[in-house]
Design an enzyme around this catalytic site. Structure first.
Site, PDB file in Angstrom:
ATOM      1  N   GLY A   1       0.826  -1.199   0.000  1.00  0.00           N
ATOM      2  CA  GLY A   1       0.000   0.000   0.000  1.00  0.00           C
ATOM      3  C   GLY A   1       0.860   1.248   0.000  1.00  0.00           C
ATOM      4  O   GLY A   1       1.979   1.268  -0.513  1.00  0.00           O
ATOM      5  N   GLU A   2       0.319   2.348   0.573  1.00  0.00           N
ATOM      6  CA  GLU A   2       1.065   3.594   0.763  1.00  0.00           C
ATOM      7  C   GLU A   2       1.566   4.184  -0.552  1.00  0.00           C
ATOM      8  O   GLU A   2       2.595   4.855  -0.602  1.00  0.00           O
ATOM      9  CB  GLU A   2       2.238   3.378   1.730  1.00  0.00           C
ATOM     10  CG  GLU A   2       1.819   2.801   3.065  1.00  0.00           C
ATOM     11  CD  GLU A   2       3.013   2.427   3.938  1.00  0.00           C
ATOM     12  OE1 GLU A   2       4.126   2.923   3.674  1.00  0.00           O
ATOM     13  OE2 GLU A   2       2.828   1.645   4.873  1.00  0.00           O
ATOM     14  N   GLY A   3       0.874   3.908  -1.654  1.00  0.00           N
ATOM     15  CA  GLY A   3       1.274   4.439  -2.943  1.00  0.00           C
ATOM     16  C   GLY A   3       2.314   3.615  -3.673  1.00  0.00           C
ATOM     17  O   GLY A   3       2.717   3.958  -4.790  1.00  0.00           O
TER      18      GLY A   3
END
Length: 362
Positions: free
Chosen positions: A322-324
């Site tokens: 996640g987190e870009g």
């Protein structure tokens, strides 16, 4: 401040230039490399041309990773492998350069911007440029209460719009969009299930840091209970975000819609950004034409949302961080498409030749 009318977005969001896209397709047909030899890179190059309004495509000079941060009260139900209220730790890891997205962003030469919309921590513990947009401290536990008030939902939505305007004005030409949240995948799953008309078990995944079977059952139950609260407000997207979304999700939705208005293309990351995109699609049906799906994370809700959005992920590496991260991993592929579309020679174009010098007359 005037009242927010979501119906305006349906009129304001236009599709990328169809005429430019046809010109890009025609140019592609005249390249020395045979049609189809570059696979999906051809499609990406044509999409970029339409988004930029330019043939040939211009190089991507200012891509940026943008992460909206927030805590979700539903994490108190034991649905996450992380401690409730600990999203600020994820933010600190990014700021310290110790997270996967920070490492990859350094490698790619893309700056990372973090926006605190609803972290459950003291604002003074984070840099001013991160915390200047906070709407509230955490979001409500959506299985038993609203995520936020009506005023907070509108404020968060406007935060996303303001960030989109800032990035467009700064010259950002591609955004990799993600989140930094605890409990966010549960909230996202509720939104996706509500908007796709499915039940909890279809959209319940195990999150970025995988949970065990018992936590998965708790997560499924929480999504089921939140869905009961979502169904009565399905016709009002801002009310839906207020009831079973969160300030970060409302900001993501506002950002996506305003970016489409400003003609800023976006690569979506995980299930959280995908769920906001699904809400945005309900508001302005042309908006998804400005987005790409970065990668498939294995979250069932993400797959459901991308299918509804008619977006095919660029990558399938099974990255669940996640987190870009997934959106950023897709950046080199989009950059490659831009370079190929711009720099490969066209068969019927000849380089300009200098005029021959004429001999002086006597």
């Amino acid at each position: 401040m005037s009242a927010l009318n979501l119906d305006d977005f349906a009129d304001l969001v236009e599709r990328p230039d169809g005429g430019i896209r046809r010109d890009a397709e025609d140019r592609r047909g005249r390249l020395a490399v045979p049609p189809g030899a570059l696979g999906r890179l051809d499609e990406l190059g044509e999409w970029l041309a339409a988004a930029q309004g330019s043939v040939p495509v211009q190089p991507l000079r200012q891509p940026k990773v943008l992460l909206f941060a927030g805590d979700h009260g539903i994490a108190e139900a034991g649905v996450s492998a992380r401690t409730a209220g600990s999203a600020h730790e994820l933010v600190r890891a990014v700021l310290d350069g110790a997270s996967p997205v920070a490492v990859l962003a350094r490698q790619a030469g893309a700056p990372v911007r973090v926006v605190d919309v609803a972290l459950d921590c003291d604002p003074e513990s984070l840099p001013a440029e991160v915390g200047g947009y906070r709407v509230r401290r955490g979001s409500g536990r959506i299985d038993v209460e609203d995520a936020m008030t009506e005023a907070e939902a509108e404020q968060a939505f406007r935060v996303g719009m303001a960030i989109a305007d800032e990035e467009a004005d700064a010259g950002t030409d591609l955004v990799m969009l993600g989140d930094l949240s605890v409990g966010g995948t549960t909230t996202a799953a509720v939104l996706i299930a509500a908007l796709c008309g499915t039940d909890a078990s279809v959209v319940t995944g195990r999150g970025g840091r995988p949970i065990d079977d018992l936590a998965w059952m708790r997560k499924c139950a929480a999504i089921r209970d939140a869905l009961r609260r979502a169904r009565p407000v399905l016709g009002d997207q801002l009310k839906l975000l207020q009831t079973i979304g969160g300030a970060d999700l409302a900001a993501l939705t506002g950002f996506l819609l305003q970016s489409a208005i400003r003609h800023t293309p976006v690569i979506l990351d995980g299930v959280v950004s995908a769920s906001a995109a699904l809400v945005a699609q309900r508001i302005a049906f042309r908006a998804p034409d400005w987005w790409l799906a970065g990668q498939t994370s294995g979250e069932p809700g993400q797959a459901k949302a991308f299918d509804r959005l008619a977006l095919e992920p660029l990558l399938a590496h099974g990255v669940t961080a996640g987190e870009g991260t997934g959106a950023l991993l897709a950046l080199p592929m989009v950059q490659a498409a831009a370079a190929l579309a711009a720099e490969l020679p066209v068969l019927d174009e000849k380089p300009e030749q200098e005029e021959p010098e004429t001999a002086p007359t006597a």
